[in-house]
Every structure is written in C-alpha cells, then in structure tokens.
Design an enzyme around this catalytic site. Structure first.
Site, PDB file in Angstrom:
ATOM      1  N   GLN A  40       1.140  -1.317   0.443  1.00 36.72           N
ATOM      2  CA  GLN A  40       0.093   0.087  -0.155  1.00 36.72           C
ATOM      3  C   GLN A  40       1.377   1.652   0.249  1.00 36.72           C
ATOM      4  OE1 GLN A  40      -2.270  -1.203   3.177  1.00 36.72           O
ATOM      5  NE2 GLN A  40      -0.456  -1.249   4.519  1.00 36.72           N
ATOM      6  N   ASP A  95      -0.489   0.039  13.971  1.00 31.44           N
ATOM      7  CA  ASP A  95       0.005   1.298  14.533  1.00 31.44           C
ATOM      8  C   ASP A  95       0.637   1.333  15.974  1.00 31.44           C
ATOM      9  OD1 ASP A  95      -2.789   2.155  15.768  1.00 31.44           O
ATOM     10  OD2 ASP A  95      -3.374   2.196  13.556  1.00 31.44           O
ATOM     11  N   GLY A 147      -2.490 -12.254   8.284  1.00 32.29           N
ATOM     12  CA  GLY A 147      -3.018 -12.381   9.225  1.00 32.29           C
ATOM     13  C   GLY A 147      -4.334 -13.517   8.682  1.00 32.29           C
ATOM     14  N   ASP A 165      -8.568  -5.542  13.497  1.00 35.15           N
ATOM     15  CA  ASP A 165      -8.171  -3.324  13.488  1.00 35.15           C
ATOM     16  C   ASP A 165      -7.772  -3.769  12.661  1.00 35.15           C
ATOM     17  OD1 ASP A 165      -7.242  -1.420  14.131  1.00 35.15           O
ATOM     18  OD2 ASP A 165      -6.260  -1.348  15.640  1.00 35.15           O
ATOM     19  N   PRO A 172      -5.863  -5.350   1.102  1.00 36.32           N
ATOM     20  CA  PRO A 172      -5.199  -6.559   2.061  1.00 36.32           C
ATOM     21  C   PRO A 172      -5.675  -6.626   2.776  1.00 36.32           C
ATOM     22  CG  PRO A 172      -2.801  -5.018   1.954  1.00 36.32           C
ATOM     23  CD  PRO A 172      -4.872  -4.638   1.080  1.00 36.32           C
TER      24      PRO A 172
END
Length: 289
Positions: A40, A95, A147, A165, A172
C-alpha cells in the site's frame, strides 16, 4: 485523496467518501513522509490541530488527537465482557494503539499482533511513539505476516479474544470480512471467546454491518452485537465495532471491573460501555434487535 487549497494559503488533506457523498479534511503544515510499500501507499502529514495524520491508500487511518476513541472501543468492551482473557490476537493494528490498550489489562498473558505490512508499525514508532509504548512489553509479540493465513493455521480452542483492527474491506483487508475468515476465528477461540472487528460507519455502511453479522452467525457464533462510537477522522464521523461470541451471550459485561479499572482511559468507562450496548432505532430495525 490529497488536495491542496489556496484559501488563506492553507494546505488541506481531504478524503472524499463516495459512498456517503461527503468528505473529511484536515489543515496540514507539512508532508512528513510518503512511501509505497509492497502492500500500500502510506503518508504521514503534520496537521495544524490534530497532531500527526496517517493516510493509507488515500484513506485516513488515524490522527494523534482522536485515535483514543477507536483504540479504546476496539479493546476494553471486549476485554471487560470476557471473564478473563489470557491469550489475545490482534489482526492488523499496525499502529500498535490497540496492542497498547490490550496490555493495560493485567490478566492478559500473551498478545500477538499480526500485521501484514511492517512499515506501518515502523512509521508508527517514529511518528506516533505514544501508541507504541507497549511494544517492548514481554507479553507482546509482533509478527509481520498474513493474518488470514495465521488464523487459518491457529490451534483450535487456543485463544480468548481476537481483535480485527483492519483497514476498509478492500485490498489486503478484503479477506477479513467473510465467513471463511470468521470460521477460522471461531475454531481458534475457546468456549466463551470473543471476536471483535471494526465494522465501519452505521450511517454509511449498514449493509456491510448486516453482511458481517450474518457471516459471523453462519460461522457458528452464538451472539453478535454492534457497538457504535464517535470517530471524527472517519467517514461520517461515526464508527462501530462488532463483537461476536463463541458460546454464551453479549447482554452484559463485568461492570464492577470496568468501574474499578486500575488504568487510565480517555473515553471508555462503564457508563460508556452500557451506552454503546444500546442501539439507535434505525440500527435496531435494520439489524433485527
């Protein structure tokens, strides 16, 4: 999308949201960083009033000023609903703000963050260091892998809480919003375990929320609940997370524990939790509650 305005010689980052016919913008001072990763495009802007701003593929991910709303609501309602969550997996969350909130709970023995793009975390460490305070916690494990594959290979009945999250259900993250993924999560959870996933805006994405909830139930979850909360930097300024439980219901939570929590929050408390369980009339009608 990035746009520049000449009004008062100010610069603005503006994200146009086609689905709701609206946009949200932030006055900026400087583009601090921009790069294209294998997954990205990431930008970091310095704003005049909202601290630093992270943008992924043209969509606002977080600001320094209001990220606590999202991170606290993605974690504490689920953790105070579960009797004692010892093993937690976060899918996405690069993050690290969600990881920080999870590890405020002393009962958590191991928290794995599975983020596909390591650059998100490295840039968060640089530009949002307050969110990464728990990265060195001995209970924390950071993995930079897929994931979806991680959950498909997870041991059955091994987890207490899974937090998804993720970014919006494109690129993705697209594979995180379907029954196949939820089935992997259901298998990996112990009885009474919880799945919580960011579920976009109730005002703009109600059909997506309905689809997610249906897929969660199809995958075997016994109870589903969507909790709305304010989020100024996201489309419509109003967001949600959806919780699903493997066995049992979602009608209550450990209210005394939430009231007596021994850590600081800026938004979440027991009263906010109770309020988030209440559904506005249009959501009750649409979701059949």
């Amino acid at each position: 999308m990035s746009q520049q305005s000449t009004s008062n010689e100010a610069h603005w980052f503006t994200e146009a949201h086609q689905a709701s016919g609206s946009s949200i913008g932030f006055r900026t001072e400087q583009l601090l960083h921009a790069e294209k990763t294998p997954f990205q495009t990431i930008e970091i802007h310095k704003t005049t009033d909202w601290g630093n701003l992270m943008v992924i593929d043209g969509c606002v991910m977080l600001t320094s000023r209001d990220n606590f709303l999202y991170h606290e609501m993605m974690t504490h309602p689920a953790l105070f609903t579960h009797a004692r969550a010892k093993r937690v997996v976060i899918i996405g969350g690069g993050d690290c703000g969600t990881l920080r909130e999870v590890l405020k709970h002393e009962e958590v023995e191991h928290a794995v963050q599975v983020e596909i793009d390591e650059r998100v975390t490295r840039l968060a460490e640089q530009y949002f260091p307050e969110l990464c305070e728990a990265n060195g916690d001995p209970r924390a494990e950071l993995l930079f892998i897929d994931g979806i594959k991680y959950m498909a290979e997870a041991d059955p009945d091994s987890l207490d809480l899974i937090i998804v999250d993720s970014t919006d259900p494109v690129g993705p993250a697209e594979g995180l919003f379907n029954a196949a993924f939820y089935t992997s999560c259901h298998k990996a959870l112990r009885h009474g375990g919880l799945l919580v996933q960011q579920s976009e805006s109730p005002l703009a994405h109600l059909e997506l929320i309905k689809s997610m909830r249906s897929a969660m139930r199809t995958s075997g979850f016994s109870a589903v609940k969507t909790l709305p909360f304010p989020q100024p930097c996201y489309p419509t300024g109003w967001w949600s997370c959806t919780m699903a439980r493997k066995g049992g219901d979602l009608s209550g939570f450990r209210e005394r524990g939430a009231s007596a929590k021994n850590f600081a929050t800026r938004y979440y408390n027991a009263e906010i939790h109770k309020a988030a369980l209440a559904q506005p009339e249009f959501m009750r009608e649409a979701l059949g509650e």
